[in-house]
Design a protein around this motif. Structure first.
Motif, PDB file in Angstrom:
ATOM      1  N   ALA A  34       0.743  -1.329   0.128  1.00  0.00           N
ATOM      2  CA  ALA A  34      -0.095  -0.097   0.115  1.00  0.00           C
ATOM      3  C   ALA A  34       0.754   1.327  -0.034  1.00  0.00           C
ATOM      4  CB  ALA A  34      -0.869   0.104   1.070  1.00  0.00           C
ATOM      5  N   ALA A  35       1.790   1.209   0.716  1.00  0.00           N
ATOM      6  CA  ALA A  35       2.871   2.330   0.804  1.00  0.00           C
ATOM      7  C   ALA A  35       3.532   2.515  -0.353  1.00  0.00           C
ATOM      8  CB  ALA A  35       3.686   2.184   2.072  1.00  0.00           C
ATOM      9  N   GLU A  36       3.963   1.489  -1.060  1.00  0.00           N
ATOM     10  CA  GLU A  36       4.839   1.315  -2.222  1.00  0.00           C
ATOM     11  C   GLU A  36       3.910   1.958  -3.262  1.00  0.00           C
ATOM     12  OE1 GLU A  36       8.162  -1.472  -4.374  1.00  0.00           O
ATOM     13  OE2 GLU A  36       6.689  -2.371  -2.939  1.00  0.00           O
ATOM     14  N   ALA A  37       2.787   1.516  -3.352  1.00  0.00           N
ATOM     15  CA  ALA A  37       1.986   1.763  -4.514  1.00  0.00           C
ATOM     16  C   ALA A  37       1.870   3.293  -4.731  1.00  0.00           C
ATOM     17  CB  ALA A  37       0.303   1.446  -4.386  1.00  0.00           C
ATOM     18  N   ILE A  38       2.123   4.163  -3.528  1.00  0.00           N
ATOM     19  CA  ILE A  38       1.811   5.666  -3.579  1.00  0.00           C
ATOM     20  C   ILE A  38       3.271   6.111  -3.796  1.00  0.00           C
ATOM     21  CG2 ILE A  38       1.339   7.724  -2.400  1.00  0.00           C
ATOM     22  CD1 ILE A  38      -0.992   6.231  -1.173  1.00  0.00           C
ATOM     23  N   THR A  39       3.916   5.688  -3.159  1.00  0.00           N
ATOM     24  CA  THR A  39       5.606   6.425  -3.082  1.00  0.00           C
ATOM     25  C   THR A  39       6.248   6.265  -4.487  1.00  0.00           C
ATOM     26  OG1 THR A  39       6.776   4.403  -2.041  1.00  0.00           O
ATOM     27  CG2 THR A  39       5.808   6.231  -0.817  1.00  0.00           C
ATOM     28  N   VAL A  40       6.216   4.944  -5.084  1.00  0.00           N
ATOM     29  CA  VAL A  40       7.047   4.618  -6.281  1.00  0.00           C
ATOM     30  C   VAL A  40       6.328   5.029  -7.375  1.00  0.00           C
ATOM     31  CG1 VAL A  40       7.731   2.614  -7.741  1.00  0.00           C
ATOM     32  CG2 VAL A  40       7.815   2.474  -5.326  1.00  0.00           C
ATOM     33  N   GLU A  41       5.102   5.214  -7.544  1.00  0.00           N
ATOM     34  CA  GLU A  41       4.357   5.393  -8.512  1.00  0.00           C
ATOM     35  C   GLU A  41       4.082   7.121  -8.674  1.00  0.00           C
ATOM     36  OE1 GLU A  41       2.452   4.428 -11.142  1.00  0.00           O
ATOM     37  OE2 GLU A  41       2.428   2.311 -10.575  1.00  0.00           O
ATOM     38  N   GLU A  42       4.185   7.815  -7.557  1.00  0.00           N
ATOM     39  CA  GLU A  42       4.134   9.207  -7.341  1.00  0.00           C
ATOM     40  C   GLU A  42       5.668   9.795  -8.012  1.00  0.00           C
ATOM     41  OE1 GLU A  42       2.980  10.422  -3.662  1.00  0.00           O
ATOM     42  OE2 GLU A  42       0.813  10.560  -4.205  1.00  0.00           O
ATOM     43  N   GLY A  43       6.615   9.085  -7.416  1.00  0.00           N
ATOM     44  CA  GLY A  43       8.004   9.448  -8.117  1.00  0.00           C
ATOM     45  C   GLY A  43       8.020   9.184  -9.408  1.00  0.00           C
ATOM     46  N   MET A  44       7.643   8.182  -9.841  1.00  0.00           N
ATOM     47  CA  MET A  44       7.501   7.894 -11.398  1.00  0.00           C
ATOM     48  C   MET A  44       6.980   8.704 -12.151  1.00  0.00           C
ATOM     49  SD  MET A  44       6.785   4.521 -13.538  1.00  0.00           S
ATOM     50  CE  MET A  44       4.877   4.729 -13.206  1.00  0.00           C
ATOM     51  N   HIS A  45       5.575   9.369 -11.728  1.00  0.00           N
ATOM     52  CA  HIS A  45       4.763  10.419 -12.310  1.00  0.00           C
ATOM     53  C   HIS A  45       5.436  11.615 -12.366  1.00  0.00           C
ATOM     54  CE1 HIS A  45       0.693   7.928 -11.669  1.00  0.00           C
ATOM     55  NE2 HIS A  45       1.757   7.263 -12.207  1.00  0.00           N
ATOM     56  N   GLU A  46       6.110  11.973 -11.170  1.00  0.00           N
ATOM     57  CA  GLU A  46       7.048  13.273 -11.168  1.00  0.00           C
ATOM     58  C   GLU A  46       8.045  13.146 -12.456  1.00  0.00           C
ATOM     59  OE1 GLU A  46       8.421  13.861  -7.344  1.00  0.00           O
ATOM     60  OE2 GLU A  46       6.411  14.088  -6.441  1.00  0.00           O
ATOM     61  N   GLU A  47       8.669  11.972 -12.421  1.00  0.00           N
ATOM     62  CA  GLU A  47       9.978  11.980 -13.277  1.00  0.00           C
ATOM     63  C   GLU A  47       9.333  11.880 -14.880  1.00  0.00           C
ATOM     64  OE1 GLU A  47      13.330   8.626 -14.847  1.00  0.00           O
ATOM     65  OE2 GLU A  47      12.359   8.317 -12.827  1.00  0.00           O
ATOM     66  N   LEU A  48       8.146  11.480 -15.146  1.00  0.00           N
ATOM     67  CA  LEU A  48       7.474  11.387 -16.440  1.00  0.00           C
ATOM     68  C   LEU A  48       7.139  12.714 -16.865  1.00  0.00           C
ATOM     69  CD1 LEU A  48       5.536   8.014 -16.357  1.00  0.00           C
ATOM     70  CD2 LEU A  48       7.307   8.512 -17.753  1.00  0.00           C
ATOM     71  N   LEU A  49       6.507  13.558 -15.745  1.00  0.00           N
ATOM     72  CA  LEU A  49       6.055  14.930 -16.144  1.00  0.00           C
ATOM     73  C   LEU A  49       7.256  16.095 -16.141  1.00  0.00           C
ATOM     74  CD1 LEU A  49       2.692  15.085 -14.203  1.00  0.00           C
ATOM     75  CD2 LEU A  49       2.968  14.752 -16.741  1.00  0.00           C
ATOM     76  N   ALA A  50       8.329  15.307 -15.794  1.00  0.00           N
ATOM     77  CA  ALA A  50       9.539  16.318 -16.101  1.00  0.00           C
ATOM     78  C   ALA A  50      10.217  16.334 -17.690  1.00  0.00           C
ATOM     79  CB  ALA A  50      10.668  15.672 -15.142  1.00  0.00           C
ATOM     80  N   ASP A  51       9.344  15.461 -18.209  1.00  0.00           N
ATOM     81  CA  ASP A  51       9.739  15.400 -19.627  1.00  0.00           C
ATOM     82  C   ASP A  51       8.912  16.531 -20.250  1.00  0.00           C
ATOM     83  OD1 ASP A  51       9.013  14.953 -22.550  1.00  0.00           O
ATOM     84  OD2 ASP A  51      10.072  12.871 -22.208  1.00  0.00           O
ATOM     85  N   SER A  52       9.494  17.521 -21.004  1.00  0.00           N
ATOM     86  CA  SER A  52       8.887  18.886 -21.583  1.00  0.00           C
ATOM     87  C   SER A  52       7.534  18.384 -22.346  1.00  0.00           C
ATOM     88  CB  SER A  52       9.904  19.544 -22.394  1.00  0.00           C
ATOM     89  OG  SER A  52      10.275  18.851 -23.517  1.00  0.00           O
ATOM     90  N   ARG A  53       7.967  17.197 -23.123  1.00  0.00           N
ATOM     91  CA  ARG A  53       6.659  16.788 -24.040  1.00  0.00           C
ATOM     92  C   ARG A  53       5.355  16.756 -23.059  1.00  0.00           C
ATOM     93  NH1 ARG A  53      10.153  12.205 -26.926  1.00  0.00           N
ATOM     94  NH2 ARG A  53      10.966  12.148 -24.618  1.00  0.00           N
ATOM     95  N   LEU A  54       5.479  15.974 -22.025  1.00  0.00           N
ATOM     96  CA  LEU A  54       4.492  15.518 -21.237  1.00  0.00           C
ATOM     97  C   LEU A  54       4.113  16.690 -20.509  1.00  0.00           C
ATOM     98  CD1 LEU A  54       5.470  12.099 -20.383  1.00  0.00           C
ATOM     99  CD2 LEU A  54       4.081  12.747 -21.853  1.00  0.00           C
TER     100      LEU A  54
END
Length: 246
Positions: free
Chosen positions: A82-102
């Motif tokens: 439960a904890a990992e579902a939020i922390t890992v995914e949120e970190g990945m989402h932040e990394e993805l949205l750091a892409d200028s295209r996204l």
């Protein structure tokens, strides 16, 4: 390449039972476009936004399982997941949205007045998971949350195979590779093993309900990806004839 995550004959039969649903998921244009990098950035931003909303509910469902089981190891597994579902995914989402295209796609959607709230499919899926984990048997709750592990782990392998050697500038490379990882595979195997054990000791009627919960969640997995690609929202007018009024 595919991996057999079944933990025994009962989960193997269960996977065979939902194979037609899994094949529908594999055939989704959303996933093919993810693999080759051609997916519209706005559709992907919508997807990860819905995914963030979904994961909050998914974590709650696993927290109910952690509280419900009498096995300490299983309780730790669900609480940790439960904890990992939020922390890992949120970190990945932040990394993805750091892409200028996204990031640009997100800005465009915000400027167009799009407000990211749970779509009908996301709300339905989350409500189903929480209600099942909270009010049904422990085994049914496990069966409900398992497809998010199992289908994603399977599709991670399928996507990596379809994508081939992804270049560094592939916009969805991070997402694809996250779900094709030894750690996620191990978590999936653990969750499948728990369900195998629960199916083995369940009375026939309860086992039938567990299989039904697993199948329903697989259907939600299919519709979750498809609805994100379609930019599903609560606009009733899209379902009405052009000359109709609400």
């Amino acid at each position: 390449m595919t991996v057999n995550f079944s933990a025994g004959p009962l989960t193997a039969q269960l996977w065979d039972r939902v194979r037609p649903i899994v094949e529908e998921i594999e055939a989704l244009p959303f996933l093919a476009q993810l693999a080759d990098g051609s997916l519209d950035a706005r559709a992907f931003v919508n997807y990860i936004s819905q995914d963030s909303l979904y994961l909050n509910g998914y974590a709650k469902a696993m927290s109910f399982l952690a509280a419900k089981t009498v096995d300490r190891d299983e309780s730790r597994f669900w609480a940790g997941s439960a904890a990992e579902a939020i922390t890992v995914e949120e970190g990945m989402h932040e990394e993805l949205l750091a892409d200028s295209r996204l990031a640009t796609a997100l800005t465009e959607l915000n400027e167009a007045g799009s407000r990211f709230k749970a779509s009908p499919t996301t709300l339905g899926y989350v409500s189903f998971l929480i209600a099942t984990a909270a009010s049904r048997s422990y085994g049914e709750g496990v069966a409900g949350v398992l497809p998010c592990f199992w289908v994603y782990a399977h599709m991670g392998k399928v996507l990596v195979e379809q994508a081939g050697q992804m270049t560094e500038d592939h916009p969805y490379r991070t997402w694809v590779q996250t779900y094709d990882s030894p750690d996620f595979d191990e978590s999936t195997r653990h969750a499948v093993q728990i369900l195998e054990q629960e199916l083995a000791k369940a009375p026939s009627e309860e086992a039938s309900r567990m299989r039904a919960a697993f199948e329903q969640a697989c259907v939600y997995e299919l519709h979750f990806w498809a609805s994100a690609h379609a930019m599903q929202n609560w606009d009733v007018s899209v379902f009405l004839p052009q000359d109709a009024t609400v």
